[in-house]
Scaffold this active site. Structure first.
Site, short mmCIF file in Angstrom:
data_model
loop_
_atom_site.label_atom_id
_atom_site.label_comp_id
_atom_site.label_asym_id
_atom_site.label_seq_id
_atom_site.Cartn_x
_atom_site.Cartn_y
_atom_site.Cartn_z
N TYR A 142 55.68 14.63 -9.11
CA TYR A 142 56.50 15.52 -9.93
C TYR A 142 55.77 15.99 -11.18
O TYR A 142 56.23 16.88 -11.89
CB TYR A 142 57.81 14.83 -10.33
CG TYR A 142 58.75 14.55 -9.16
CD1 TYR A 142 58.65 15.26 -7.98
CD2 TYR A 142 59.72 13.58 -9.25
CE1 TYR A 142 59.48 15.00 -6.91
CE2 TYR A 142 60.57 13.31 -8.18
CZ TYR A 142 60.44 14.03 -7.02
OH TYR A 142 61.28 13.77 -5.97
N LYS A 192 52.63 4.87 1.08
CA LYS A 192 52.16 5.33 2.39
C LYS A 192 50.65 5.17 2.42
O LYS A 192 49.89 6.15 2.51
CB LYS A 192 52.57 6.80 2.61
CG LYS A 192 54.06 7.01 2.76
CD LYS A 192 54.56 6.81 4.17
CE LYS A 192 54.10 7.92 5.08
NZ LYS A 192 54.50 7.65 6.49
N ASP A 225 58.29 4.84 4.78
CA ASP A 225 59.18 5.32 5.86
C ASP A 225 59.80 4.13 6.60
O ASP A 225 61.00 4.12 6.90
CB ASP A 225 58.43 6.25 6.83
CG ASP A 225 57.09 5.71 7.29
OD1 ASP A 225 56.58 4.74 6.68
OD2 ASP A 225 56.54 6.24 8.28
N ASP A 249 62.76 8.20 -5.67
CA ASP A 249 63.86 9.16 -5.77
C ASP A 249 64.71 9.09 -4.50
O ASP A 249 65.94 8.98 -4.53
CB ASP A 249 63.24 10.56 -5.93
CG ASP A 249 64.22 11.58 -6.45
OD1 ASP A 249 65.38 11.22 -6.68
OD2 ASP A 249 63.82 12.74 -6.62
N ASP A 253 68.41 6.72 -3.96
CA ASP A 253 69.66 7.42 -3.60
C ASP A 253 70.23 6.87 -2.30
O ASP A 253 71.44 6.67 -2.17
CB ASP A 253 69.41 8.92 -3.44
CG ASP A 253 69.71 9.68 -4.73
OD1 ASP A 253 69.64 9.04 -5.80
OD2 ASP A 253 70.00 10.88 -4.66
#
Ligand code: NAD
Length: 368
Positions: A142, A192, A225, A249, A253
């Site tokens: 970001y 990852k 993942d 993020d 959530d």
């Protein structure tokens, strides 16, 4: 010794309504537990824009840098939608996070037994769940450069850059290990590393910080993942999860929704330790200003109340009192007290924001 200091920023919409209930609880701790805070209050978001033409006045920012903890309600609302981006209410919150350098975002996912039916997962998968996601908040994709939309040949290309320095990874890893020591002593780091160099570095640095400084904490690594799958399959296997800004993020959530209503979710954002050893800290509910129910006494104040419980635990070293407050919330829910957002299909009469706050205070009284 001076009382610990707390800056309250109620903000907009339901922010002031839920904060009014937290103030009752702060008063309760002063009266009944001799735990007094030097509380100051100021404006943020649309309320600050209305008063000062800016969503966070410099004087408020300076105060936030000095206090032991900041507690924020919510910002935003349709009244401010047409404002220029630079003075939108949300910019006030972003300025606080940026200038306080709050790099470690703590999002608990805790399922109170009384609300286990609210989850989209089976009751046995979520009942008693208590995990903490630590998301790196000030770096990563970001913020990385280069970024932008560029033209290459005859088409456009959108670019963002995932970038982490060793020190950025190390400081958020330390924050996760410190937390784990106060909880179940287990950290799972997610990245990852199979496809991203930043993930390889992330894994190496987290392992090094662990081996050199926190060998007593159990550490595991998981690809993000696979972590997302495991969060849905059997979330109770986790205690603390530490991950980067982007994966955090998404994962926080997803984890939050394991537990039901937005009106129940607290958060903390922590920075570097100050001179007194306490981390810079901002506590706030995850929800926004809920303009659809603002001013109607319908908002659930529990997310903001639990944010104050996090402040007790992480800024004021009052873990036992934080437990007391969380248990009071648990009791109120077990007794069937529900704001409208927590009403199940069986129906019933919801309580107001103030009635929910009063019920928590009564449960605190009963705990003595
Ligand atoms: P929201 O979180 O305000 O509301 C989403 C839905 O959840 C609404 O139906 C609302 O009524 C309900 N809800 C939220 N909190 C609740 C509570 N405590 N009790 C009962 N129900 C609750 O999100 P939104 O509608 O997308 O955004 C509204 C405004 O809030 C926007 O201006 C947005 O920018 C702002 N916002 C602020 C923050 C923040 O201050 N941290 C976070 C998200 C959104």
């Amino acid at each position: 010794m001076a009382n610990p200091s707390l800056l309250i920023l109620p903000g907009d919409g339901i922010g002031p309504e839920v904060m009014a209930e937290v103030k009752k609880i702060i008063d309760w701790y002063g009266d009944k537990r001799g735990l007094r805070f030097d509380v100051s209050e100021d404006l943020v978001g649309g309320a600050a824009y209305d008063a000062h033409g800016t969503p966070l006045a410099d004087a408020t920012m300076a105060k936030a840098q000095e206090v032991d903890a900041v507690l924020l309600g919510a910002v935003g609302g349709p009244k401010y939608d047409k404002l220029d981006f630079s003075v939108k209410p949300e910019r006030g919150l972003l300025r606080l996070r940026k200038e306080m350098d709050l790099f470690s975002n703590l999002r608990p996912a805790q399922c109170f037994d009384a609300l286990a039916d609210f989850s989209s997962l089976k009751k046995e998968v979520v009942a008693g769940l208590d995990i903490m996601i630590v998301r790196e908040l000030t770096s990563g994709v970001y913020f990385g450069e280069p970024r932008g939309i560029f033209t290459e040949g005859n088409e456009r290309v959108g670019i963002n850059t995932q970038r982490y320095t060793e020190s950025e990874i190390a400081r958020v890893a330390r924050s996760a290990f410190e937390l784990a020591r106060r909880r179940g002593n287990k950290v799972c780091s997610m990245e990852k590393a199979n496809v991203m160099e930043s993930g390889i570095l992330w894994r190496e640095v987290v392992q090094k910080v662990h081996d050199e400084e926190y060998p007593d904490v159990e550490l595991s690594h998981m690809y993000a993942d696979a972590g997302a799958m495991q969060l849905c399959r059997w979330p109770k296997q986790f205690d603390v999860i530490v991950t980067d800004n982007l994966f955090g993020d998404l994962l926080s959530d997803a984890a939050a929704m394991l537990t039901g209503s937005l009106g129940m979710l607290p958060s903390a954002s922590l920075g570097a330790p100050m001179a007194n050893g306490r981390p810079k800290a901002l506590y706030e509910p995850v929800h926004g200003s809920a303009p659809d129910i603002a001013g109607q006494g319908k908002a659930n104040p529990i997310a903001c109340i639990l944010s104050f419980a996090m402040a007790l635990r992480y800024s004021f070293d009052q873990g036992a009192e934080a437990d007391r407050l969380e248990k009071a919330v648990e009791k109120v829910l077990a007794d069937g007290v529900r704001t409208a957002d927590l009403m199940g299909p069986e129906g019933g009469k919801p309580v107001s924001t103030a009635e929910m706050g009063n019920a928590v205070v009564a449960a605190l009284d009963a705990s003595l």
